[in-house]
Design a protein around this motif. Structure first.
Motif, PDB file in Angstrom:
ATOM      1  N   LEU A 325      84.768  33.768   1.218  1.00 59.55           N
ATOM      2  CA  LEU A 325      85.926  34.132   1.877  1.00 59.55           C
ATOM      3  C   LEU A 325      85.914  35.403   2.506  1.00 59.55           C
ATOM      4  CD1 LEU A 325      88.780  33.679   2.499  1.00 59.55           C
ATOM      5  CD2 LEU A 325      89.563  34.761   0.389  1.00 59.55           C
ATOM      6  N   SER A 326      85.119  36.466   1.863  1.00 60.45           N
ATOM      7  CA  SER A 326      84.945  37.651   2.334  1.00 60.45           C
ATOM      8  C   SER A 326      84.219  37.555   3.609  1.00 60.45           C
ATOM      9  CB  SER A 326      84.026  38.602   1.381  1.00 60.45           C
ATOM     10  OG  SER A 326      84.440  38.716   0.366  1.00 60.45           O
ATOM     11  N   ALA A 328      84.187  35.050   5.612  1.00 60.59           N
ATOM     12  CA  ALA A 328      84.686  34.540   6.606  1.00 60.59           C
ATOM     13  C   ALA A 328      85.820  35.516   7.286  1.00 60.59           C
ATOM     14  CB  ALA A 328      85.701  33.413   5.742  1.00 60.59           C
ATOM     15  N   PHE A 329      86.206  36.440   6.528  1.00 56.32           N
ATOM     16  CA  PHE A 329      87.151  37.562   7.104  1.00 56.32           C
ATOM     17  C   PHE A 329      86.026  38.124   8.379  1.00 56.32           C
ATOM     18  CE2 PHE A 329      89.298  38.115   3.172  1.00 56.32           C
ATOM     19  CZ  PHE A 329      90.210  37.578   3.289  1.00 56.32           C
ATOM     20  N   PHE A 330      84.629  38.281   8.135  1.00 57.75           N
ATOM     21  CA  PHE A 330      83.877  38.849   8.829  1.00 57.75           C
ATOM     22  C   PHE A 330      83.621  37.957  10.149  1.00 57.75           C
ATOM     23  CE2 PHE A 330      82.801  41.303   5.136  1.00 57.75           C
ATOM     24  CZ  PHE A 330      82.991  42.621   5.635  1.00 57.75           C
ATOM     25  N   ALA A 332      85.743  35.802  11.245  1.00 59.88           N
ATOM     26  CA  ALA A 332      87.031  35.895  11.873  1.00 59.88           C
ATOM     27  C   ALA A 332      87.088  36.987  12.840  1.00 59.88           C
ATOM     28  CB  ALA A 332      88.179  36.067  10.991  1.00 59.88           C
ATOM     29  N   ALA A 333      86.436  38.496  12.244  1.00 61.58           N
ATOM     30  CA  ALA A 333      86.593  39.387  13.338  1.00 61.58           C
ATOM     31  C   ALA A 333      85.311  39.387  14.217  1.00 61.58           C
ATOM     32  CB  ALA A 333      86.226  40.797  12.382  1.00 61.58           C
TER      33      ALA A 333
ATOM     34  N   TRP B  21      95.608  46.692  11.747  1.00 59.77           N
ATOM     35  CA  TRP B  21      94.615  46.103  11.865  1.00 59.77           C
ATOM     36  C   TRP B  21      93.459  46.258  10.649  1.00 59.77           C
ATOM     37  CZ3 TRP B  21      89.119  45.507  12.477  1.00 59.77           C
ATOM     38  CH2 TRP B  21      88.972  44.299  12.610  1.00 59.77           C
ATOM     39  N   PHE B  25      92.595  44.376   7.247  1.00 60.14           N
ATOM     40  CA  PHE B  25      91.292  43.707   6.886  1.00 60.14           C
ATOM     41  C   PHE B  25      90.647  44.684   5.528  1.00 60.14           C
ATOM     42  CE2 PHE B  25      86.823  44.201   7.206  1.00 60.14           C
ATOM     43  CZ  PHE B  25      86.403  42.927   7.817  1.00 60.14           C
ATOM     44  N   TYR B  29      90.098  42.213   2.369  1.00 63.82           N
ATOM     45  CA  TYR B  29      88.529  42.363   2.019  1.00 63.82           C
ATOM     46  C   TYR B  29      88.600  42.964   0.483  1.00 63.82           C
ATOM     47  CZ  TYR B  29      83.756  43.794   1.633  1.00 63.82           C
ATOM     48  OH  TYR B  29      82.575  44.208   1.542  1.00 63.82           O
ATOM     49  N   HIS B  32      90.347  40.880  -2.362  1.00 63.28           N
ATOM     50  CA  HIS B  32      89.683  39.866  -2.842  1.00 63.28           C
ATOM     51  C   HIS B  32      88.375  40.055  -3.567  1.00 63.28           C
ATOM     52  CE1 HIS B  32      86.658  36.433  -1.742  1.00 63.28           C
ATOM     53  NE2 HIS B  32      87.406  36.038  -2.467  1.00 63.28           N
ATOM     54  N   TRP B 102      95.315  36.581  13.069  1.00 61.48           N
ATOM     55  CA  TRP B 102      94.045  35.856  12.996  1.00 61.48           C
ATOM     56  C   TRP B 102      93.344  36.218  12.057  1.00 61.48           C
ATOM     57  CZ3 TRP B 102      91.758  31.883  15.178  1.00 61.48           C
ATOM     58  CH2 TRP B 102      90.390  31.998  15.227  1.00 61.48           C
ATOM     59  N   LEU B 103      93.128  37.377  11.334  1.00 60.15           N
ATOM     60  CA  LEU B 103      92.486  37.599  10.151  1.00 60.15           C
ATOM     61  C   LEU B 103      92.818  36.728   8.861  1.00 60.15           C
ATOM     62  CD1 LEU B 103      92.360  41.502   9.717  1.00 60.15           C
ATOM     63  CD2 LEU B 103      90.639  40.127  10.163  1.00 60.15           C
ATOM     64  N   PRO B 106      91.039  32.317   7.639  1.00 62.88           N
ATOM     65  CA  PRO B 106      90.463  32.030   6.477  1.00 62.88           C
ATOM     66  C   PRO B 106      90.832  31.737   5.188  1.00 62.88           C
ATOM     67  CG  PRO B 106      89.311  34.048   7.790  1.00 62.88           C
ATOM     68  CD  PRO B 106      90.713  33.753   8.095  1.00 62.88           C
ATOM     69  N   VAL B 110      89.169  28.646   3.310  1.00 60.64           N
ATOM     70  CA  VAL B 110      87.914  28.775   2.547  1.00 60.64           C
ATOM     71  C   VAL B 110      88.609  29.014   1.315  1.00 60.64           C
ATOM     72  CG1 VAL B 110      85.901  30.271   2.286  1.00 60.64           C
ATOM     73  CG2 VAL B 110      86.772  30.011   4.440  1.00 60.64           C
ATOM     74  N   ARG B 111      87.803  28.678   0.261  1.00 62.16           N
ATOM     75  CA  ARG B 111      88.043  28.856  -1.051  1.00 62.16           C
ATOM     76  C   ARG B 111      87.876  30.306  -1.777  1.00 62.16           C
ATOM     77  NH1 ARG B 111      84.904  24.887  -4.818  1.00 62.16           N
ATOM     78  NH2 ARG B 111      83.277  25.374  -3.466  1.00 62.16           N
ATOM     79  N   VAL B 112      88.677  30.913  -2.569  1.00 57.66           N
ATOM     80  CA  VAL B 112      88.462  32.104  -2.690  1.00 57.66           C
ATOM     81  C   VAL B 112      87.488  32.218  -4.065  1.00 57.66           C
ATOM     82  CG1 VAL B 112      90.730  32.676  -2.452  1.00 57.66           C
ATOM     83  CG2 VAL B 112      89.967  32.014  -4.477  1.00 57.66           C
TER      84      VAL B 112
END
Ligand code: HEM
Ligand SMILES: [Cu+2]
Lengths: 840, 114
Positions: A325-326, A328-330, A332-333, B21, B25, B29, B32, B102-103, B106, B110-112
């Protein structure tokens, strides 16, 4: 005031003005050349020096290609190859690309803004010396055979002591940090200059588009370099003193280095690309005879790009096992970042299609840029897809991608810029023939050299490996690559020959041969030291379309500050948004102090490198003395009334205003500093989260005295400095000076209390990364407390010496900013250091 | 506040949407990363964390959207740079809001902690 007075005939002829201004702004000859602070002189030195490093980097590239030309070559040993590719990457990125951008901005920015110099001319000179000395250290190490060899991104643990015991990695860390200092100085200077030092009437929306590009680039440098500086300092602490920040056996993590490096490294790609794009946006309108389509959209795109590019650092770390998931954030950016780039490409295509392109050399390089960059972008999208990256990671596919982006996004635009501004810089024009041959060699040579690398990469050829077996099917492709890269090199050599012969023997040309519309073309060519006889009041983004007679009028002194007086180097300071003239900024003339300061700084770095720590301490004292002398000579001894600035207006001298450029310099310095501290906070939290059993409960710092002292001193310091400023404003000089003494005392308490933590209560910094982190954070606090002492003492001496009055008061504002910052640092540090206790 | 500081904050407003933003972010990040490492969540027990993240994301996105709306509604003060500055701020605000939204994508795909 009547119209006649407004446009009154100036007192001197254009020639007399030229002579008088040249005397004021020029640089002495002989040894005096070392005292130059003028932006054109220093900028040109930056540019030429960076090309010398390009040459060195290019020779290294040729060594690489010679080695890879055939299988099992024994031209270079594995160890030598490691030094060569590391130095090639390091030289190209840190000693060529970034400094060239700095040089270009140093040279062009004031001219584009219609100003006479940058905000802090001595800082420009200091930055140059730092760059020169730091770069020379790296090259000397290369010659001595002790060059860095852990790759240009110096991954730990490869670069840490057990695996790189020699001095090689230290050279990288120390040398590159030295060069970085110059980049941060440049960034502070560019930020302030664009903010405050434009010509009259140049509101934000009238700034040439290149200025926006350079501004965003400077901001990115300001925020991008500090994490790398921090990373380098931490790694050097680990190597020199065994503080185990990156050692997983003692609570550190090698991934921390990767994070800090790419926090810088990805924005770096855009720091290099943006000025290139700015050049494209500048020359396209000129050579198509059409205004740039979508100016505002580009500005908006640049702002978005500046931020988003920081949110993608970890896409270089897809192969390191970070949670999905981390990543995936990147991802996305990363997808987001495509949009601002696309906006620019559409704006360029629209400009191109709606205009009538002239085919000049610069335009050829534009087409070269476009085709190359698109290929690099496509392969970039490919490696941004995580599964593909796992395949191509660390193969020559990546090498190919990287060079398509760098050549396309940077080298081609820079070559376009050289041919575009050559008539401005030299007053002479090139012949197209030789230049076109060079272009053909570069374009064809480049593609033939790097296209095959995509294939060898897909066939599995790893990067950074000094040789390969003959039976893998890579031989022919590599041979083609190598031969072509020599063709490419010949192309570059031709450009050098061409430029030198134009500068020497070229045909003299008129002032603005391309019919460009920005203010640098309103200056005499080659540009005089003072740039412009008087500063215009602009009403349009393209002042030269508006008023073709402008250059002559400015030379006749019919603008702002057209009358040289009092031996002053004057330029306008303006309102940030509207460009209305607000102050007259008096700039310093030639001085050796930047050179001395840089030498002292160099002594610090070199003695550190050779572990001569007492000398490092001495060097630090020398730096402080130099800095003191440096600052002392600015400002005014007496109050002053506003002075006439021409066009019937008056403005105060900068030292008598509430916000001289110095203050904004302080603001941006603190921002860069804050980013460094932020990266430190990140590193601390990162280790806490990632390293197992961190911090070990038995090591926790539990002690109430120093936190209380620190908080009390920070609060008292804040109070003292506002009291000092207030008393000064009311004319109570004695009270103000006493308050400054209090402020110094509070700084001292902070320094001592912070030092007490690692000395008396924290675990040993070498035993565990937690101890090292506590010591480092405490040291950071102590250092800032010490600076508060020095700044207070400085303000105190200035007040005693008569440099401060109710009107001349910037010292208080600067000191107050420092205290605000220091107080925030103390608060956050204490939370960090004592937070784990609450959680345990 | 001097006119200069005022102008400076006006420039900060120009980029404010992307400050939000950046905050979003860092928050997504960071939370999580911390939650997975500290064992507050895992692949077997993803929902508390996923809901927290979605909540954070909603807050940030609404803040960005509210800011965009506010720039849209803000009265025009007359100043030379105002036309450009207003349009640019609005455009940055809208793009910033969309980027913030948009951020979150995921979070739903996506699974955590995997
Ligand atoms: C003059 C033509 C050039 C040639 C022929 C060339 C060739 C190469 C080759 C073959 C490698 C891969 C070495 C290996 O991994 O085994 C490489 C690496 C690299 N090149 Fe270039 N290059 C050139 C110009 C440039 C320029 C202009 C830049 C940057 C502005 C640059 C930046 C780099 C970087 C950063 C690396 C990675 C180094 C590392 O792995 O640590 N190169 N180059
Ligand atoms: Cu990147």
């Amino acid at each position: 005031m009547t119209d006649a007075e407004l446009r009154q005939a100036p007192a001197m002829s254009a020639i007399a003005r030229h002579k008088a201004l040249e005397r004021l702004w020029g640089t002495p000859g002989g040894w005096g050349k070392l005292s130059a602070v003028n932006h054109s002189t220093v900028g040109m030195r930056f540019i030429i020096t960076s090309f010398v490093f390009f040459l060195i980097g290019g020779v290294l590239a040729m060594l690489i290609r010679a080695q890879l030309a055939g299988p099992e070559t024994d031209f270079l040993s594995a160890a030598a190859y490691a030094q060569v590719f590391t130095m090639h990457g390091t030289v190209m990125m840190f000693l060529f690309a970034i400094p060239l951008i700095e040089g270009l901005a140093l040279y062009m920015l004031p001219k584009l803004l219609g100003a006479r110099d940058l905000a802090f001319p001595r800082l420009s000179a200091f930055g140059y010396w730092c760059y020169l000395f730091g770069g020379s250290m790296l090259i000397l190490a290369l010659v001595a055979g002790a060059a860095p060899d852990s790759g240009w991104f110096m991954y730990t643990p490869l670069s840490s002591k057990p695996f790189s015991p020699g001095i090689n990695s230290d050279v990288w860390l120390v040398g590159v940090t030295f060069v970085e200092v110059s980049a941060v100085c440049a960034a502070v200077e560019f930020m302030t200059t664009v903010l405050k030092m434009r010509t009259g009437g140049m509101a934000l929306h009238r700034m040439p588009i290149m200025v926006w590009y350079l501004w965003v680039t400077a901001a990115m440098m300001l925020f991008g370099f500090p994490p790398l500086i921090l990373g380098s300092v931490l790694l050097e602490m680990e190597r020199a003193f065994d503080w185990p920040f990156f050692d997983p056996t003692r609570g550190g993590s090698p991934l921390l280095w990767q994070h800090l490096f790419w926090l810088f490294g990805h924005p770096e790609v855009y720091i290099i690309f943006l000025p290139g794009a700015g050049i494209i946006s500048t020359i396209l309108p000129v050579f198509t005879g059409r205004k740039l389509v979508g100016y505002s959209w580009i500005v908006v795109a640049l702002i978005a790009l500046g931020f988003i590019s920081f949110g993608i650092w970890a896409h270089h770390m897809f192969a390191t096992g970070i949670p999905h998931l981390s990543l995936a954030f990147f991802s996305a950016a990363s997808t987001l970042v495509v949009i601002p780039t696309a906006v620019q490409i559409f704006a360029w295509l629209a400009t191109l299609l709606s205009g009538r392109p002239r085919i000049t050399l610069s335009m050829l390089y534009f087409y070269g840029f476009l085709s190359t960059f698109v290929i690099g972008g496509l392969t970039g999208v490919m490696v941004a897809v995580v599964p593909f990256d796992w395949q191509a990671h660390d193969t020559h596919f990546v090498v190919a991608h990287l060079h398509y982006v760098l050549m396309g996004g940077f080298i081609f635009p820079v070559l376009a810029a050289i041919y575009y501004w050559l008539p401005h810089m030299t007053g002479r024009k090139h012949l197209e023939g030789l230049g076109r041959t060079a272009f053909a060699l570069i374009f064809l040579g480049f593609n033939a050299a790097f296209l095959p690398m995509h294939l060898t990469g897909l066939l599995g050829m790893p990067r950074r490996v000094y040789t390969y077996g003959g039976d893998l099917g890579w031989n022919l492709l590599n041979l083609v690559s190598s031969v072509s890269s020599f063709v490419l090199a010949i192309g570059f050599a031709l450009v050098v020959v061409d430029v030198i012969q134009v500068a020497r023997f070229g045909r003299r040309t008129r002032r603005n041969p391309w019919n460009a519309t920005t203010l640098e073309w309103a200056m005499p060519t080659p540009p005089p030291a003072y740039n412009i006889g008087s500063q215009p009041e602009v009403r349009d983004r393209d002042p030269l379309i508006d008023d073709p007679g402008l250059p002559a009028a400015l030379a006749r002194g019919e603008g702002y500050l057209g009358e040289p007086r009092n031996g002053w180097r004057e330029t306008l300071g303006v309102h940030m948004l509207t460009g209305k003239p607000e102050q007259v900024v008096l700039l310093p003339g030639p001085t050796f102090i930047p050179l001395w300061t840089a030498l002292a700084t160099g002594l610090f770095f070199v003695s550190f490198l050779f572990k001569l720590y007492p000398i490092s301490a001495l060097a630090f004292v020398l730096v402080v003395i130099c800095a003191w002398r440096w600052m002392w000579n600015s400002g005014l001894r007496t109050d002053a009334e506003p002075v006439a600035i021409g066009l019937g207006q008056t403005a105060p001298l900068h030292a008598t205003t509430a916000d001289p450029p110095t203050l904004w310099g302080m603001v941006f310095t603190l921002m860069a500093n804050g980013v460094l501290f932020g990266a430190l906070v990140f590193g601390y939290l990162f280790l806490w989260v990632v390293a197992p059993n961190w911090p070990p409960p038995q090591l926790l710092v539990r002690e109430p005295v120093t936190p209380l002292l620190l908080v009390a001193a920070a609060a008292a310091g804040l109070w003292a400095v506002s009291r000092a400023g207030g008393a000064n404003a009311r004319g109570e000089r004695a009270a103000s000076q006493t308050a400054l003494v209090t402020s110094a005392a509070c700084g001292l308490v902070i320094a001592l209390a912070a030092l007490a933590v690692p000395v008396f209560t924290a675990p040993s910094p070498t035993a565990h990364a937690y101890g090292a982190a506590v010591a480092f954070i405490s040291g950071y606090m102590a250092f800032h407390g010490l600076i508060a002492v020095l700044l207070s003492a400085y303000a105190w001496s200035r007040a005693r010496g008569g440099w401060i009055s109710a009107q001349r008061r910037v010292e208080f504002a600067a000191l107050r900013l420092w205290w605000l910052y220091l107080a925030a640092v103390v608060g956050i540090s204490l939370t960090l250091l004592h937070g784990p206790v609450w959680f345990s | 506040m001097t006119p200069s500081t005022q102008a400076f904050w006006r420039l900060v407003l120009l980029v404010a949407a992307f400050l939000i933003w950046s905050l979003a972010f860092i928050a997504l990040y960071g939370v999580h990363g911390v939650a997975c490492a500290a064992g507050w969540a895992s692949v077997q027990n993803p929902w508390p964390l996923r809901l927290t993240l979605i909540g954070l994301w909603l807050v940030m996105t609404s803040a960005a959207a509210a800011f965009a709306l506010w720039t849209w509604k803000r009265p025009i003060k007359d100043q030379a740079a105002q036309g450009f500055l207003r349009t640019a701020t609005l455009a940055v605000a809208v793009i910033g809001a969309v980027s913030t939204a948009w951020l979150g994508a995921p979070l739903f795909l996506v699974r955590v902690c995997a």
